[in-house]
Design a protein around this motif. Structure first.
Motif, mmCIF file in Angstrom:
data_model
loop_
_atom_site.group_PDB
_atom_site.id
_atom_site.type_symbol
_atom_site.label_atom_id
_atom_site.label_comp_id
_atom_site.label_asym_id
_atom_site.label_seq_id
_atom_site.Cartn_x
_atom_site.Cartn_y
_atom_site.Cartn_z
ATOM 1 N N ALA A 53 -32.145 9.144 -28.506
ATOM 2 C CA ALA A 53 -32.802 8.733 -27.322
ATOM 3 C C ALA A 53 -32.392 7.095 -26.909
ATOM 4 O O ALA A 53 -32.172 7.042 -25.649
ATOM 5 C CB ALA A 53 -34.323 8.606 -27.634
ATOM 6 N N TYR A 54 -32.034 6.245 -27.802
ATOM 7 C CA TYR A 54 -31.353 5.318 -27.733
ATOM 8 C C TYR A 54 -29.890 5.349 -26.874
ATOM 9 O O TYR A 54 -29.755 4.658 -25.882
ATOM 10 C CB TYR A 54 -31.199 4.332 -28.881
ATOM 11 N N ARG A 55 -29.286 6.464 -27.376
ATOM 12 C CA ARG A 55 -27.868 6.348 -26.697
ATOM 13 C C ARG A 55 -28.147 6.717 -25.401
ATOM 14 O O ARG A 55 -27.409 6.502 -24.617
ATOM 15 C CB ARG A 55 -27.011 7.189 -27.659
ATOM 16 N N VAL A 56 -29.178 7.809 -25.052
ATOM 17 C CA VAL A 56 -29.296 8.273 -23.776
ATOM 18 C C VAL A 56 -29.790 7.311 -22.890
ATOM 19 O O VAL A 56 -29.236 7.080 -21.537
ATOM 20 C CB VAL A 56 -30.127 9.701 -23.878
ATOM 21 N N LEU A 57 -31.003 6.965 -23.033
ATOM 22 C CA LEU A 57 -31.634 5.901 -22.215
ATOM 23 C C LEU A 57 -30.940 4.454 -22.036
ATOM 24 O O LEU A 57 -31.158 4.074 -20.993
ATOM 25 C CB LEU A 57 -33.075 5.705 -22.887
ATOM 26 N N ARG A 58 -30.468 4.131 -23.216
ATOM 27 C CA ARG A 58 -29.908 2.728 -22.913
ATOM 28 C C ARG A 58 -28.376 2.770 -22.743
ATOM 29 O O ARG A 58 -27.750 1.635 -22.393
ATOM 30 C CB ARG A 58 -30.341 1.607 -24.111
ATOM 31 N N LYS A 59 -27.824 3.640 -23.149
ATOM 32 C CA LYS A 59 -26.074 3.710 -23.146
ATOM 33 C C LYS A 59 -25.746 4.630 -21.957
ATOM 34 O O LYS A 59 -24.371 4.825 -22.177
ATOM 35 C CB LYS A 59 -25.475 3.706 -24.443
ATOM 36 N N GLU A 60 -26.416 5.280 -21.453
ATOM 37 C CA GLU A 60 -26.246 6.565 -20.534
ATOM 38 C C GLU A 60 -25.263 7.346 -20.984
ATOM 39 O O GLU A 60 -24.527 7.996 -20.432
ATOM 40 C CB GLU A 60 -25.467 5.757 -19.209
ATOM 41 N N TYR A 61 -25.701 7.928 -22.359
ATOM 42 C CA TYR A 61 -24.951 9.203 -23.064
ATOM 43 C C TYR A 61 -25.493 10.307 -22.400
ATOM 44 O O TYR A 61 -26.683 10.295 -22.106
ATOM 45 C CB TYR A 61 -25.268 8.907 -24.410
ATOM 46 N N THR A 62 -25.043 11.250 -22.431
ATOM 47 C CA THR A 62 -25.408 12.762 -22.075
ATOM 48 C C THR A 62 -25.375 13.549 -23.359
ATOM 49 O O THR A 62 -24.407 13.730 -23.999
ATOM 50 C CB THR A 62 -24.636 13.418 -21.080
ATOM 51 N N GLU A 63 -26.789 14.145 -23.679
ATOM 52 C CA GLU A 63 -26.671 14.793 -24.703
ATOM 53 C C GLU A 63 -25.867 16.420 -24.685
ATOM 54 O O GLU A 63 -25.798 16.716 -23.423
ATOM 55 C CB GLU A 63 -28.055 15.336 -25.279
ATOM 56 N N PRO A 64 -25.754 16.894 -25.594
ATOM 57 C CA PRO A 64 -24.932 18.379 -25.488
ATOM 58 C C PRO A 64 -26.045 19.279 -24.820
ATOM 59 O O PRO A 64 -26.949 19.357 -25.384
ATOM 60 C CB PRO A 64 -24.674 18.811 -26.834
ATOM 61 N N PRO A 65 -25.339 20.241 -24.203
ATOM 62 C CA PRO A 65 -26.215 21.359 -23.335
ATOM 63 C C PRO A 65 -26.770 22.034 -24.318
ATOM 64 O O PRO A 65 -26.271 22.292 -25.624
ATOM 65 C CB PRO A 65 -25.217 22.002 -22.488
ATOM 66 N N PHE A 66 -27.853 22.711 -24.220
ATOM 67 C CA PHE A 66 -28.778 23.436 -24.968
ATOM 68 C C PHE A 66 -29.209 22.879 -26.142
ATOM 69 O O PHE A 66 -29.677 23.777 -27.036
ATOM 70 C CB PHE A 66 -28.074 24.948 -25.149
ATOM 71 N N SER A 67 -29.111 21.718 -26.340
ATOM 72 C CA SER A 67 -29.653 21.160 -27.608
ATOM 73 C C SER A 67 -30.966 20.487 -27.645
ATOM 74 O O SER A 67 -31.481 20.204 -28.657
ATOM 75 C CB SER A 67 -28.613 19.752 -27.917
ATOM 76 N N SER A 68 -31.692 20.310 -26.515
ATOM 77 C CA SER A 68 -33.027 19.901 -26.491
ATOM 78 C C SER A 68 -33.942 20.992 -26.511
ATOM 79 O O SER A 68 -34.125 21.814 -25.595
ATOM 80 C CB SER A 68 -33.364 19.104 -25.080
ATOM 81 N N PRO A 69 -35.072 20.824 -27.222
ATOM 82 C CA PRO A 69 -36.279 21.906 -27.077
ATOM 83 C C PRO A 69 -36.635 21.881 -25.896
ATOM 84 O O PRO A 69 -37.781 22.745 -25.391
ATOM 85 C CB PRO A 69 -37.292 21.354 -28.268
ATOM 86 N N LEU A 70 -36.858 20.839 -24.932
ATOM 87 C CA LEU A 70 -37.496 20.648 -23.888
ATOM 88 C C LEU A 70 -37.099 21.435 -22.915
ATOM 89 O O LEU A 70 -37.610 21.978 -21.824
ATOM 90 C CB LEU A 70 -37.685 19.047 -23.407
ATOM 91 N N ASN A 71 -35.738 21.944 -23.056
ATOM 92 C CA ASN A 71 -34.940 23.010 -21.952
ATOM 93 C C ASN A 71 -35.827 24.298 -22.125
ATOM 94 O O ASN A 71 -35.720 25.080 -21.101
ATOM 95 C CB ASN A 71 -33.694 23.246 -22.825
ATOM 96 N N ASP A 72 -36.709 24.769 -23.226
ATOM 97 C CA ASP A 72 -37.166 25.977 -23.175
ATOM 98 C C ASP A 72 -38.736 25.528 -23.034
ATOM 99 O O ASP A 72 -39.231 26.613 -23.253
ATOM 100 C CB ASP A 72 -37.139 26.572 -24.676
#
Length: 163
Positions: A53-72
């Motif tokens: 979450a730190y890398r995404v929110l504060r460093k503008e990283y993109t998580e790998p596709p289909f990796s988040s449980p929120l997708n489902d």
């Protein structure tokens, strides 16, 4: 830079190191006359966020596709910012885009901000939380009606709150 922007940079310098992406976002927000209600030092963000979450929110990283449980995630409720808890998207606006990231056709009014992003040398529109400035994802013009928008969000940047 206006006085507000100078105060933010001073606070950041005294409270800890901030990323260049965050500093640029703060500067553009301050220049536009907008202030984030939630401002923390880099060290404070690291304490309250998971490493991803730190890398995404504060460093503008993109998580790998289909990796988040929120997708489902399909329950009724709201997707909120993992950094500050602000409601970002109602589950009724979520749809399956096939991209591998949670996608929405409309945010909650006033919950997000946008800025131009040329990080991949292609013009895109970055989406950030209007309360804390955290990077959430990007918005594209290939979504469903009624808006025609696809808010393609990183699941790590959000939490789900069922109702």
């Amino acid at each position: 830079m206006n006085n507000y922007g100078k105060r933010i940079f001073l606070k950041a310098a005294l409270g800890g190191v901030v990323s260049l992406a965050t500093a640029a976002l703060w500067a553009s927000s301050a220049a536009a006359g907008k202030a984030f209600a939630v401002v923390k030092s880099d060290a404070e963000w690291r304490k309250i966020l998971s490493p991803l979450a730190y890398r995404v929110l504060r460093k503008e990283y993109t998580e790998p596709p289909f990796s988040s449980p929120l997708n489902d995630e399909k329950r009724k409720g709201n997707f909120v910012c993992a950094g500050c808890g602000q409601k970002l998207f109602n589950a009724l606006t979520k749809y399956e885009s096939g991209t591998g990231w949670p996608s929405f056709w409309r945010p909650i009014r006033g919950a997000i901000g946008t800025k131009a992003d040329y990080g991949l040398h292609l013009p895109r529109t970055e989406v950030h939380c209007s309360r804390c400035g955290g990077h959430i994802g990007h918005v594209f013009d290939d979504g469903p009606k009624p808006t025609g928008k696809r808010y393609c969000m990183n699941g790590a940047a959000m939490r789900f709150e069922p109702i």
